[in-house]
Design an enzyme around this catalytic site. Structure first.
Site, PDB file in Angstrom:
ATOM      1  N   ARG A 122      -9.652 -19.839  16.433  1.00 59.15           N
ATOM      2  CA  ARG A 122      -8.033 -19.953  16.412  1.00 59.15           C
ATOM      3  C   ARG A 122      -8.180 -17.782  15.850  1.00 59.15           C
ATOM      4  O   ARG A 122      -7.405 -17.620  14.512  1.00 59.15           O
ATOM      5  CB  ARG A 122      -7.918 -20.714  15.002  1.00 59.15           C
ATOM      6  CG  ARG A 122      -7.798 -22.017  15.062  1.00 59.15           C
ATOM      7  CD  ARG A 122      -7.173 -22.684  16.571  1.00 59.15           C
ATOM      8  NE  ARG A 122      -6.370 -23.170  16.338  1.00 59.15           N
ATOM      9  CZ  ARG A 122      -5.313 -23.666  15.845  1.00 59.15           C
ATOM     10  NH1 ARG A 122      -5.812 -24.593  15.182  1.00 59.15           N
ATOM     11  NH2 ARG A 122      -3.667 -24.113  15.857  1.00 59.15           N
ATOM     12  N   GLN A 127      -5.573 -16.206  21.157  1.00 60.07           N
ATOM     13  CA  GLN A 127      -3.767 -17.549  21.263  1.00 60.07           C
ATOM     14  C   GLN A 127      -3.007 -17.730  22.779  1.00 60.07           C
ATOM     15  O   GLN A 127      -2.865 -18.835  22.351  1.00 60.07           O
ATOM     16  CB  GLN A 127      -3.645 -16.297  20.629  1.00 60.07           C
ATOM     17  CG  GLN A 127      -2.647 -16.720  19.407  1.00 60.07           C
ATOM     18  CD  GLN A 127      -1.973 -15.700  18.152  1.00 60.07           C
ATOM     19  OE1 GLN A 127      -1.203 -14.951  19.076  1.00 60.07           O
ATOM     20  NE2 GLN A 127      -1.917 -16.068  17.283  1.00 60.07           N
ATOM     21  N   ASP A 130      -5.261 -21.441  23.596  1.00 59.20           N
ATOM     22  CA  ASP A 130      -5.181 -21.412  22.308  1.00 59.20           C
ATOM     23  C   ASP A 130      -4.741 -23.378  22.457  1.00 59.20           C
ATOM     24  O   ASP A 130      -3.112 -23.604  22.180  1.00 59.20           O
ATOM     25  CB  ASP A 130      -4.481 -20.960  20.823  1.00 59.20           C
ATOM     26  CG  ASP A 130      -4.707 -22.171  19.914  1.00 59.20           C
ATOM     27  OD1 ASP A 130      -5.120 -23.599  20.044  1.00 59.20           O
ATOM     28  OD2 ASP A 130      -4.891 -22.139  18.718  1.00 59.20           O
ATOM     29  N   SER A 133      -2.593 -25.101  19.324  1.00 56.96           N
ATOM     30  CA  SER A 133      -1.153 -24.778  19.443  1.00 56.96           C
ATOM     31  C   SER A 133       0.077 -24.804  20.263  1.00 56.96           C
ATOM     32  O   SER A 133       0.806 -25.331  20.152  1.00 56.96           O
ATOM     33  CB  SER A 133      -1.349 -22.856  18.797  1.00 56.96           C
ATOM     34  OG  SER A 133      -1.897 -22.617  18.196  1.00 56.96           O
ATOM     35  N   TYR A 227      -6.195 -22.343   7.848  1.00 60.61           N
ATOM     36  CA  TYR A 227      -6.836 -23.541   7.856  1.00 60.61           C
ATOM     37  C   TYR A 227      -6.616 -23.922   6.102  1.00 60.61           C
ATOM     38  O   TYR A 227      -6.682 -23.443   5.193  1.00 60.61           O
ATOM     39  CB  TYR A 227      -8.167 -23.958   7.976  1.00 60.61           C
ATOM     40  CG  TYR A 227      -7.756 -23.516  10.006  1.00 60.61           C
ATOM     41  CD1 TYR A 227      -7.199 -25.034  10.333  1.00 60.61           C
ATOM     42  CD2 TYR A 227      -8.979 -23.029  10.613  1.00 60.61           C
ATOM     43  CE1 TYR A 227      -6.935 -24.715  11.875  1.00 60.61           C
ATOM     44  CE2 TYR A 227      -8.718 -23.587  11.718  1.00 60.61           C
ATOM     45  CZ  TYR A 227      -7.771 -23.960  13.027  1.00 60.61           C
ATOM     46  OH  TYR A 227      -7.874 -24.139  13.867  1.00 60.61           O
TER      47      TYR A 227
END
Ligand code: NAI
Length: 366
Positions: A122, A127, A130, A133, A227
């Site tokens: 992450r 991104q 990912d 997500s 997280y």
């Protein structure tokens, strides 16, 4: 580079790893792509779309992967199909190392390099690759629709000649990617929305979407990488008490709380659920990792008194075309990351590749 896209055969899996638009981009770069017949049929992409994009249409799994250097899939290949995978090929899919050990061992025995999509780090640089997500966005949106459909009331406030309908009260537990999307969707449908998360940063994001935050003092549990970490016993008890009081007045509760690599935390105890209103609905998006509610059963709807607990699985597949669109872009970006001068270059020392690699050149890495 030869790239293959098999048809998904796992029950309930409707997505496809690459859509025609991204196949066309790869073909333009000079790669050869083979797509198994019907691979995109549940994501609104038919064989002729793939053919137009420049793909060869494979008759079955073996025919599709016969020359493949890279196989892009959603679910791990079926054990029965593994023998057809060329020795030394690279496999990209959700590989679920914790539960799909036999597939990974068999891939390793074929000296395959296997990259697990869900192990993407992450970090900002990753991104666009990912899948956690991209697919959580779809799940968060769909969770509200599932809940709204199951409710015996409407979501918005309505003033009519026959009287006024109060808006549904919706509470979202866990405000990560899925939770924030659920909050935004419930707000669009007109519900009165509140949210809760143990990470302080998430609380600001809940407020920015126009929802209210359930406040519990002294329970911050932010871990590394943005997280959550597990709460201690005292924090968890305080949180439970606040949640119990809050859910007693809710119509719809959506739970999305997860802790990476661990069973989902139980946030709604049997006692909290027993205190909820007649007709209330819970949608437990954590059902696949054990559930956030006592009593959730993955893939089922459980009735506890007057409350229904939905435990949907593979929620992104419910919006397979859009889920595949985002997933396909993630896979395309990953392929570009793994390519150097048009050739595949798997570098275990690379921060992204190394984190996702579960086996490489006969070495198991998980
Ligand atoms: P997730 O799916 O692991 O968890 C969902 C949510 O549950 C999280 O917001 C977490 O804080 C919350 N949660 C965990 N235990 C809880 C508890 N006991 N009570 C209430 N809530 C609890 O997380 P997700 O959605 O995948 O991402 C969470 C965060 O990770 C993001 O908000 C962001 O900070 C970071 N992230 C970073 C990315 C990047 O830099 N590439 C990409 C995506 C996320």
């Amino acid at each position: 580079m030869h790239i293959a896209v098999p048809r998904e055969t796992a029950p309930g899996e409707r997505r496809v790893a690459l859509l025609p638009a991204d196949v066309a981009k790869l073909a333009k770069l000079g790669h050869q792509i083979a797509v198994e017949t019907q691979a995109g049929s549940q994501s609104s992409s038919i064989d002729s779309d793939y053919a137009k994009a420049g793909a060869r249409i494979g008759a079955d799994f073996a025919d599709t992967v016969r020359d493949a250097q890279v196989i892009c899939a959603v679910q791990p290949p079926a054990l029965a199909d593994l023998a057809a995978i060329p020795t030394g090929a690279t496999v990209i899919a959700y590989l679920q190392p914790a539960t799909s050990r036999p597939s990974i061992d068999a891939l390793n025995a074929r000296r395959a390099s296997a990259l697990a999509l869900e192990l993407v780090p992450r970090i900002t640089r990753a991104q666009s690759m990912d899948v956690l997500s991209s697919q959580a966005t779809i799940s968060g949106y769909r969770s509200v629709l599932l809940g709204a459909e199951a409710l015996d009331r409407l979501m918005p406030m309505l003033s009519t000649a026959a009287g006024t309908l109060a808006p549904a009260k919706c509470f979202v537990l866990g405000a990560g990617v899925a939770g924030l999307q659920a909050i935004a969707t419930a707000r669009r449908l007109g519900a009165l929305v509140s949210g809760f998360d143990v990470r302080p940063a998430a609380r600001e994001q809940i407020l920015s979407l126009g929802a209210t935050v359930l406040k519990v003092e002294g329970i911050d549990a932010e871990g590394s990488g943005g997280y959550a970490r597990e709460q201690d016993a005292e924090q968890a008890a305080r949180t439970q008490a606040a949640i119990r009081a809050h859910v007693a007045t809710m119509d719809l509760v959506i739970t999305t709380a997860a802790i990476p690599g661990k069973r989902a935390p139980v946030l709604l105890t049997a006692e909290s659920i027993a205190g909820m209103k007649e007709g209330a609905v819970i949608v437990d998006l954590a059902a696949e990792t054990g559930g956030n509610c006592e009593g959730t059963r993955a893939g089922e709807t459980v009735r506890v008194g007057g409350v229904r607990i939905l435990g949907p699985t593979n929620v992104p597949s419910q919006a397979a075309a859009h889920a595949s669109q985002l997933l396909s872009k993630n896979v395309l970006t990953l392929l570009q990351h793994l390519t150097k001068e048009s050739a595949l270059h798997i570098d275990p020392a690379d921060e992204i590749t190394g984190a996702m690699l579960v086996c490489h050149q006969g070495e198991l890495r998980v």
